[in-house]
Design a protein around this motif. Structure first.
Motif, PDB file in Angstrom:
ATOM      1  N   ILE A 344       0.861  -1.185   0.000  1.00 22.86           N
ATOM      2  CA  ILE A 344       0.000   0.000   0.000  1.00 22.86           C
ATOM      3  C   ILE A 344       0.898   1.236   0.000  1.00 22.86           C
ATOM      4  CG2 ILE A 344      -1.846   1.250   1.170  1.00 22.86           C
ATOM      5  CD1 ILE A 344      -2.688  -1.496   0.185  1.00 22.86           C
ATOM      6  N   ASP A 345       0.870   1.982  -1.073  1.00 18.22           N
ATOM      7  CA  ASP A 345       1.693   3.178  -1.164  1.00 18.22           C
ATOM      8  C   ASP A 345       1.086   4.336  -0.374  1.00 18.22           C
ATOM      9  OD1 ASP A 345       3.555   1.941  -3.047  1.00 18.22           O
ATOM     10  OD2 ASP A 345       1.883   2.035  -4.449  1.00 18.22           O
ATOM     11  N   ILE A 365      -4.222   3.362  -2.487  1.00 13.54           N
ATOM     12  CA  ILE A 365      -3.382   3.383  -3.682  1.00 13.54           C
ATOM     13  C   ILE A 365      -2.255   2.379  -3.457  1.00 13.54           C
ATOM     14  CG2 ILE A 365      -1.938   4.804  -5.179  1.00 13.54           C
ATOM     15  CD1 ILE A 365      -3.571   7.219  -4.204  1.00 13.54           C
ATOM     16  N   TYR A 366      -2.132   1.414  -4.343  1.00 13.32           N
ATOM     17  CA  TYR A 366      -1.233   0.296  -4.060  1.00 13.32           C
ATOM     18  C   TYR A 366      -0.511  -0.149  -5.319  1.00 13.32           C
ATOM     19  CZ  TYR A 366      -5.565  -2.017  -5.562  1.00 13.32           C
ATOM     20  OH  TYR A 366      -6.707  -2.368  -6.251  1.00 13.32           O
ATOM     21  N   SER A 367       0.447  -1.021  -5.128  1.00  5.30           N
ATOM     22  CA  SER A 367       1.250  -1.538  -6.230  1.00  5.30           C
ATOM     23  C   SER A 367       1.553  -3.013  -5.983  1.00  5.30           C
ATOM     24  CB  SER A 367       2.556  -0.746  -6.367  1.00  5.30           C
ATOM     25  OG  SER A 367       3.289  -0.762  -5.153  1.00  5.30           O
ATOM     26  N   ASN A 368       1.920  -3.686  -7.052  1.00  7.16           N
ATOM     27  CA  ASN A 368       2.367  -5.076  -6.981  1.00  7.16           C
ATOM     28  C   ASN A 368       3.852  -5.089  -7.302  1.00  7.16           C
ATOM     29  OD1 ASN A 368       2.911  -7.784  -7.190  1.00  7.16           O
ATOM     30  ND2 ASN A 368       1.257  -8.247  -8.621  1.00  7.16           N
ATOM     31  N   ARG A 369       4.675  -5.317  -6.281  1.00  7.21           N
ATOM     32  CA  ARG A 369       6.122  -5.290  -6.452  1.00  7.21           C
ATOM     33  C   ARG A 369       6.704  -6.668  -6.745  1.00  7.21           C
ATOM     34  NH1 ARG A 369       7.852  -1.024  -1.597  1.00  7.21           N
ATOM     35  NH2 ARG A 369       6.425   0.657  -2.251  1.00  7.21           N
ATOM     36  N   PRO A 419       1.982  -7.179 -12.000  1.00  4.31           N
ATOM     37  CA  PRO A 419       3.080  -6.379 -11.456  1.00  4.31           C
ATOM     38  C   PRO A 419       3.045  -4.959 -12.015  1.00  4.31           C
ATOM     39  CG  PRO A 419       3.862  -8.544 -12.084  1.00  4.31           C
ATOM     40  CD  PRO A 419       2.458  -8.448 -12.589  1.00  4.31           C
ATOM     41  N   GLY A 420       3.340  -4.014 -11.155  1.00 11.15           N
ATOM     42  CA  GLY A 420       3.339  -2.615 -11.569  1.00 11.15           C
ATOM     43  C   GLY A 420       2.780  -1.732 -10.477  1.00 11.15           C
ATOM     44  N   MET A 421       2.694  -0.449 -10.770  1.00  8.70           N
ATOM     45  CA  MET A 421       2.234   0.536  -9.812  1.00  8.70           C
ATOM     46  C   MET A 421       0.987   1.227 -10.346  1.00  8.70           C
ATOM     47  SD  MET A 421       5.874   2.288  -8.782  1.00  8.70           S
ATOM     48  CE  MET A 421       5.076   3.295  -7.517  1.00  8.70           C
ATOM     49  N   GLY A 422       0.332   1.966  -9.434  1.00  9.85           N
ATOM     50  CA  GLY A 422      -0.749   2.823  -9.883  1.00  9.85           C
ATOM     51  C   GLY A 422      -2.130   2.236  -9.818  1.00  9.85           C
ATOM     52  N   TYR A 423      -2.393   1.277  -8.935  1.00  7.52           N
ATOM     53  CA  TYR A 423      -3.733   0.746  -8.760  1.00  7.52           C
ATOM     54  C   TYR A 423      -4.420   1.478  -7.617  1.00  7.52           C
ATOM     55  CZ  TYR A 423      -1.665  -3.051 -11.469  1.00  7.52           C
ATOM     56  OH  TYR A 423      -1.024  -3.768 -12.447  1.00  7.52           O
ATOM     57  N   THR A 440     -11.329   1.687  13.774  1.00 13.10           N
ATOM     58  CA  THR A 440     -10.285   0.668  13.736  1.00 13.10           C
ATOM     59  C   THR A 440      -9.664   0.621  12.352  1.00 13.10           C
ATOM     60  OG1 THR A 440     -11.394  -0.653  15.430  1.00 13.10           O
ATOM     61  CG2 THR A 440      -9.759  -1.771  14.058  1.00 13.10           C
ATOM     62  N   LEU A 441      -8.355   0.772  12.287  1.00  9.24           N
ATOM     63  CA  LEU A 441      -7.615   0.760  11.039  1.00  9.24           C
ATOM     64  C   LEU A 441      -6.839  -0.543  10.948  1.00  9.24           C
ATOM     65  CD1 LEU A 441      -8.309   3.758  11.522  1.00  9.24           C
ATOM     66  CD2 LEU A 441      -6.131   4.350  10.483  1.00  9.24           C
ATOM     67  N   ARG A 442      -6.978  -1.187   9.788  1.00  7.52           N
ATOM     68  CA  ARG A 442      -6.343  -2.489   9.611  1.00  7.52           C
ATOM     69  C   ARG A 442      -6.030  -2.706   8.139  1.00  7.52           C
ATOM     70  NH1 ARG A 442      -9.243  -8.296  10.966  1.00  7.52           N
ATOM     71  NH2 ARG A 442      -7.479  -9.661  10.471  1.00  7.52           N
ATOM     72  N   SER A 443      -4.890  -3.277   7.860  1.00  8.86           N
ATOM     73  CA  SER A 443      -4.511  -3.610   6.496  1.00  8.86           C
ATOM     74  C   SER A 443      -3.810  -4.954   6.496  1.00  8.86           C
ATOM     75  CB  SER A 443      -3.587  -2.537   5.910  1.00  8.86           C
ATOM     76  OG  SER A 443      -3.056  -2.968   4.669  1.00  8.86           O
ATOM     77  N   LEU A 444      -4.132  -5.768   5.506  1.00  8.57           N
ATOM     78  CA  LEU A 444      -3.444  -7.049   5.364  1.00  8.57           C
ATOM     79  C   LEU A 444      -2.065  -6.898   4.727  1.00  8.57           C
ATOM     80  CD1 LEU A 444      -6.290  -9.448   4.157  1.00  8.57           C
ATOM     81  CD2 LEU A 444      -5.234  -9.324   6.416  1.00  8.57           C
ATOM     82  N   TYR A 445      -1.759  -5.683   4.253  1.00  9.39           N
ATOM     83  CA  TYR A 445      -0.540  -5.475   3.489  1.00  9.39           C
ATOM     84  C   TYR A 445       0.268  -4.345   4.132  1.00  9.39           C
ATOM     85  CZ  TYR A 445      -4.299  -7.291   0.594  1.00  9.39           C
ATOM     86  OH  TYR A 445      -5.389  -7.987   0.145  1.00  9.39           O
ATOM     87  N   PRO A 446       1.578  -4.302   3.897  1.00  4.61           N
ATOM     88  CA  PRO A 446       2.379  -3.201   4.445  1.00  4.61           C
ATOM     89  C   PRO A 446       1.926  -1.867   3.861  1.00  4.61           C
ATOM     90  CG  PRO A 446       3.663  -4.542   2.923  1.00  4.61           C
ATOM     91  CD  PRO A 446       2.394  -5.280   3.151  1.00  4.61           C
ATOM     92  N   VAL A 447       1.924  -0.842   4.710  1.00  4.06           N
ATOM     93  CA  VAL A 447       1.466   0.494   4.321  1.00  4.06           C
ATOM     94  C   VAL A 447       2.614   1.472   4.501  1.00  4.06           C
ATOM     95  CG1 VAL A 447      -0.196   2.341   4.760  1.00  4.06           C
ATOM     96  CG2 VAL A 447      -0.897  -0.058   5.001  1.00  4.06           C
ATOM     97  N   ALA A 448       2.864   2.302   3.485  1.00  4.83           N
ATOM     98  CA  ALA A 448       3.938   3.297   3.569  1.00  4.83           C
ATOM     99  C   ALA A 448       3.444   4.600   4.188  1.00  4.83           C
ATOM    100  CB  ALA A 448       4.508   3.568   2.184  1.00  4.83           C
TER     101      ALA A 448
END
Length: 572
Positions: A344-345, A365-369, A419-423, A440-448
């Motif tokens: 998560i960007d 806003i997220y990306s697949n690295r 793969p890519g950015m901008g989703y 409550t804030l929660r994400s299954l993915y790392p957030v920047a």
């Protein structure tokens, strides 16, 4: 239809303004992938009759926006999502042009299917997205696609020749009116077509046997008699002005090696709806070729590769010129169910407090690295969490039952993520105030980066890892902006929301008492503890000698201090 959020769901309309004001950017939506429809049927009340006047242009617009991706622009079941949908729903009824003469479903039946959906066949419900009038318009338009344009064009003349003598020019004469809306809506085409056989209806005895295509055209013409159907010309497909060639190569995105055996489909698009398609497969070197592509004056062309049930379109539509050739390269990726590449960007939560509820918008806003496409082909992609009590869920660029589905507290985006950015994903909902005391804030993915914006200055947020960055004016609205330290993936943090209320009633008299006490203390300090004028004289003399006081001020103040000293000595 369920009520929509008031104020047109503030966040989804203001997201662009907010993000521009925050120096953030909204990325482009994910490219088209497979769309596994999984819906729950919704009960629909008995609808009213269609409006007296129906615009097929409205029906065509809705069909192209909502239906053509699966059914194809001409209803032939050749939309860009059709192959992936059939793979998961073998009973999907995508071709709307087949077997009109044998069709046993009536217009009422079609309206119910459009409204309630057919989850077992991959058909989503549209009652929450379209009004009754809009659903009727798209039903009448889709219904008409089964009849070839030439047959439709000849239908009025065929009717005058075969039917008008008994039923009248408007279909309202004779023993049985052909223009009765209720009768027309409830009768299936198969029954009407069978009734046109001379031996089936006594009144038709002695009539000549009509060719099957003529009977089909007459039955398709009946809605034009019962309703004032406008814009009939939109049912006629555009005509090509020539042909062109499109060729290219498909590569594996991770290795850039040629991808053999990949299905490639070329779509001609008017607006965002396909009106034509051709399909081929790549050779051993990944190459493909469409030698004879019809060129339509207003069409763009989109080649799309399908690999492991995920569609990969070209980065941009193509413009073809009759007699010319174009070359394009497409990329495909292997599929994975491992979300390890998802990052998560930016995550933005936007709150608007109202008198009795809280409007919430989430923008991710997220990306697949990673090196493989995540999700898709029936597998969950991005997963977001909804708080208990959330209602009136609205999704930007999507509907529940189509790209998105809800399972309890989870909102699942089923689109594949190459793969890519901008989703991005953006959605909003409302919470009753009884549920809006915490967030409550929660994400299954790392957030920047995680931001919280609260409209106005009537509410504040507190909690671990939150930093108040003060008020920001974004557009014409003032927001309080918070920066939040993101939790670890899968973990949650809870913020407390509380009003920034005015001072409580008991605080005012207390402050007055304290103020009075402070004033009395100052009076005592000033008058109860007098400074010795002799000491002041000495300091004044030192200041004058050091040049810190001019002579006129020095003489005036020294005279006053001497008078004070003499009075004090007299008192003592």
């Amino acid at each position: 239809m369920s009520p929509r959020l008031p104020h047109t769901l503030l966040p989804l309309l203001l997201a662009g303004i907010l993000l521009t004001g925050c120096s953030l950017t909204l990325a482009a939506p994910p490219p088209a992938g497979d769309v596994p429809f999984r819906t729950q049927p919704m009960p629909t009340p008995t609808p009213a009759l269609p409006p007296a006047s129906l615009s097929l242009k409205t029906g065509q617009t809705i069909f192209r926006e909502r239906c053509a991706a699966c059914h194809g622009a001409l209803g032939r079941g050749d939309g860009p999502q059709a192959t992936a949908l059939r793979a998961r729903f073998p009973d999907a009824r995508l071709d709307l042009t087949q077997d009109f003469a044998a069709r046993t479903a009536s217009l009422w039946d079609w309206f119910r299917v459009v409204s309630e959906g057919r989850p077992e066949r991959g058909m989503p419900p549209w009652a929450n997205a379209l009004s009754e009038a809009e659903r009727w318009a798209v039903v009448f338009y889709a219904w008409s696609l089964a009849v070839p344009p030439e047959a439709r064009a000849s239908a009025p003349q065929r009717y005058r020749e075969a039917c008008a003598a008994c039923h009248g020019a408007d279909g309202r004469e004779g023993a049985a009116s052909l223009a009765d809306p209720e009768r027309l809506l409830r009768a299936a085409p198969a029954a009407w077509i069978e009734a046109l056989r001379p031996e089936r209806v006594p009144a038709h005895a002695g009539l000549p046997e009509l060719a099957p295509e003529i009977r089909q055209a007459l039955v398709a013409y009946l809605p034009d008699l019962a309703f004032a159907v406008a814009d009939r010309e939109v049912r006629d497909p555009p005509r090509p002005i020539g042909s062109a060639e499109v060729s290219g190569q498909v590569l594996h995105g991770a290795t850039e090696a040629p991808a053999a055996g990949v299905t490639v489909t070329l779509y001609a698009l008017i607006g965002s709806s396909p009106i034509f398609s051709q399909t081929t497969r790549t050779a051993a070197d990944g190459s493909f070729r469409f030698p004879e592509v019809p060129v339509y004056a207003e069409a763009d062309y989109l080649p799309m590769a399908e690999w492991q049930e995920i569609a990969y379109p070209a980065a941009h539509p193509l413009t073809l010129t009759a007699g010319h050739a174009l070359t394009v390269t497409l990329m495909v990726f292997d599929r994975t169910a491992d979300p390890g590449g998802i990052h998560i960007d930016q995550a933005h939560w936007i709150l608007q407090p109202l008198a009795d509820r809280l409007l919430v918008t989430e923008i991710w806003i997220y990306s697949n690295r990673g090196s493989a496409a995540y999700g898709g082909a029936g597998n969950p992609g991005m997963i977001f969490f909804l708080p208990p009590g959330a209602s009136n869920l609205q999704i930007a660029e999507g509907e529940l039952g189509a790209r998105y589905r809800q399972e309890g507290e989870r909102l699942i985006d089923t689109a594949a993520i190459p793969p890519g950015m901008g989703y991005q994903a953006a959605f909003g909902y409302e919470l009753p105030l009884a549920r809006a005391r915490t967030l409550t804030l929660r994400s299954l993915y790392p957030v920047a980066q995680w931001n919280l914006l609260i409209a106005g200055d009537a509410m504040e947020a507190t909690g671990p890892g939150i930093r108040d960055l003060g008020l920001r004016t974004l557009g014409s609205t003032v927001y309080r902006l918070y920066e939040i330290r993101p939790p670890d993936p899968g973990q949650a943090i809870t913020l407390a929301l509380r009003p920034r209320s005015a001072a409580p009633g008991w605080l005012v008299p207390v402050l007055l008492i304290l103020g009075a006490g402070l004033a009395a203390g100052m009076v005592w300090f000033r008058w109860g503890r007098q400074v010795d004028p002799i000491e002041e004289l000495a300091r004044l003399d030192e200041a004058y000698a050091a040049g810190e006081v001019d002579e006129a001020t020095y003489r005036r103040r020294r005279a006053a201090l001497k008078a004070r000293a003499m009075r004090r000595m007299g008192v003592e």
